[in-house]
Design a protein around this motif. Structure first.
Motif, short mmCIF file in Angstrom:
data_model
loop_
_atom_site.label_atom_id
_atom_site.label_comp_id
_atom_site.label_asym_id
_atom_site.label_seq_id
_atom_site.Cartn_x
_atom_site.Cartn_y
_atom_site.Cartn_z
N SER A 201 29.29 -25.11 -24.98
CA SER A 201 28.43 -25.77 -25.09
C SER A 201 28.01 -26.58 -25.60
CB SER A 201 27.76 -23.89 -24.46
OG SER A 201 26.49 -24.55 -24.59
N MET A 222 24.99 -26.28 -21.08
CA MET A 222 24.90 -24.61 -20.42
C MET A 222 25.36 -24.45 -19.51
SD MET A 222 20.20 -24.30 -19.69
CE MET A 222 20.39 -23.09 -18.85
N GLY A 225 29.44 -24.69 -19.69
CA GLY A 225 29.62 -23.27 -21.39
C GLY A 225 29.90 -21.78 -20.48
N SER B 50 25.75 -18.97 -23.34
CA SER B 50 25.39 -20.24 -23.03
C SER B 50 24.47 -21.70 -23.39
CB SER B 50 26.68 -20.79 -21.84
OG SER B 50 26.60 -22.07 -22.42
N ALA B 54 23.42 -23.58 -27.27
CA ALA B 54 23.34 -25.32 -26.98
C ALA B 54 22.34 -25.30 -27.34
CB ALA B 54 23.09 -26.27 -25.03
#
Lengths: 239, 113
Positions: A201, A222, A225, B50, B54
């Protein structure tokens, strides 16, 4: 949907505890909102108008874009389009958190919960929610964050209006608040099993951000990932 | 800035942002979660971590532009170390965040003065 843990909300994890737990968000939001207030007044808004933007739009980066685009004479349609596009990443936040909220206990009206679903609230809730947390806890977190956002905006706007200069040392420290917050939220989530999806990610976001806007890179990263994490955990579960 | 445009733009921008947040939540609520297949549940659970990874990567990248990487790196490194150290000591994100910001600010001042 299969729940991963039994739902057993604890009244101790209610609104007040949420407010307390929002301290890291307050710390993160206030200086950014001060920066927004300074920018907004610098672009010709009054302090009350700056506060109105923060109160109604309540979406950090897109507020900066809104004020800057209006200042250069962009059309209303393009400004609203830019604001909406920058916030598309929020599409998944509500469903993702709903799947983790307790099934039992008091419910907070969804229209109210939806309003405060920002990046950082989502990140904190994702890192913190357990079956013991109540929906009022999430509302407390959101209230703390929203209050800090409004307080920071009006503080920055009044400072700008008063004609005060900037403080380079403090301003430098403030620029690191958000990365520090994200790192502090990520640390408790790090497990051997999810290092690869989290790394993917991060790398995807970094790589894509060289070619496309950061908010689009974030949305793609996102999803990539999370897709890898979901696939790997499905493999482990034999699905 | 045209003041007469501000109010409608702010209201419509706010409405667009709100609907982006609310409509998927409303749809998920109507589904009551049970109709979602297991992979979708796993995907939604994984979105939070996640997104944080990021967001962190993008936030650090903003502070470390290639052109000034070596000048900016010591302050960023100090900030990261301070966050890690305080988190290990306290496991409190607020204290860790504050420590990171202070360490970053101090090193930044030392380097730029």
């Amino acid at each position: 949907m299969t729940r991963t843990a039994p739902s057993n909300p604890d009244p101790g994890f209610g609104f007040g505890r949420g407010l307390v737990d929002s301290a890291s968000l307050i710390l993160g939001y206030f200086p950014i909102a001060v920066s927004f207030g300074l920018l907004a007044v610098g672009q010709g808004l009054s302090p009350l108008q700056a506060l109105l933007v923060s109160a109604v739009v309540y979406a950090g980066a897109s507020q900066f874009a809104l004020v800057s685009l209006l200042a250069v004479g962009a059309s209303p349609v393009s400004v609203i389009g830019a604001v909406a596009a920058m916030n598309l990443r929020h599409l998944f936040y509500g469903p993702a958190l709903l799947s983790r909220l307790p099934k039992d206990g008091g419910r907070v009206p969804r229209p109210l919960l939806a309003f405060g679903m920002t990046d950082e609230v989502f990140a904190l809730a994702s890192a913190s929610l357990t079956p013991r947390h109540t929906e009022m806890w999430l509302l407390g977190v959101q209230a703390g964050a929203y209050g800090a956002w409004l307080a920071g905006t009006i503080s920055g706007a009044l400072l700008a209006q008063a004609g005060n200069g900037r403080w380079p040392g403090i301003e430098a420290g403030l620029t690191f608040v958000l990365p520090a917050l994200f790192l502090a939220l990520l640390l408790p989530l790090l497990r051997r099993v999810n290092v690869v999806p989290l790394g993917l990610s991060a790398v995807t976001a970094l790589g894509l951000s060289r070619f496309i806007p950061g908010h689009v890179a974030l949305l793609v990263a996102m999803m990539v990932g999370a897709a890898l994490a979901a696939w790997r955990s499905g493999d482990r579960d034999g699905e | 800035m045209a003041n007469d445009l501000l109010l409608p733009v702010v209201l419509l921008g706010g409405l667009a942002t709100y609907l982006i947040r609310f409509l998927p939540m409303h749809a998920a609520e109507r589904l009551n979660g049970r109709a979602l297949p297991p992979w979708c549940h796993r995907f939604l659970l994984a979105l939070g971590p996640s997104a944080i990874a990021a967001l962190l990567a993008l936030a650090l990248a903003d502070l470390l532009p290639i052109a000034t990487f070596y000048a900016a790196a010591p302050a960023v490194l100090a900030g990261v170390i301070a966050v890690l150290a305080l988190y290990r000591l306290t496991t409190n994100p607020a204290w860790s965040t504050l420590a990171g910001a202070i360490a970053y600010g101090l090193i930044h001042i030392v380097i730029t003065v």
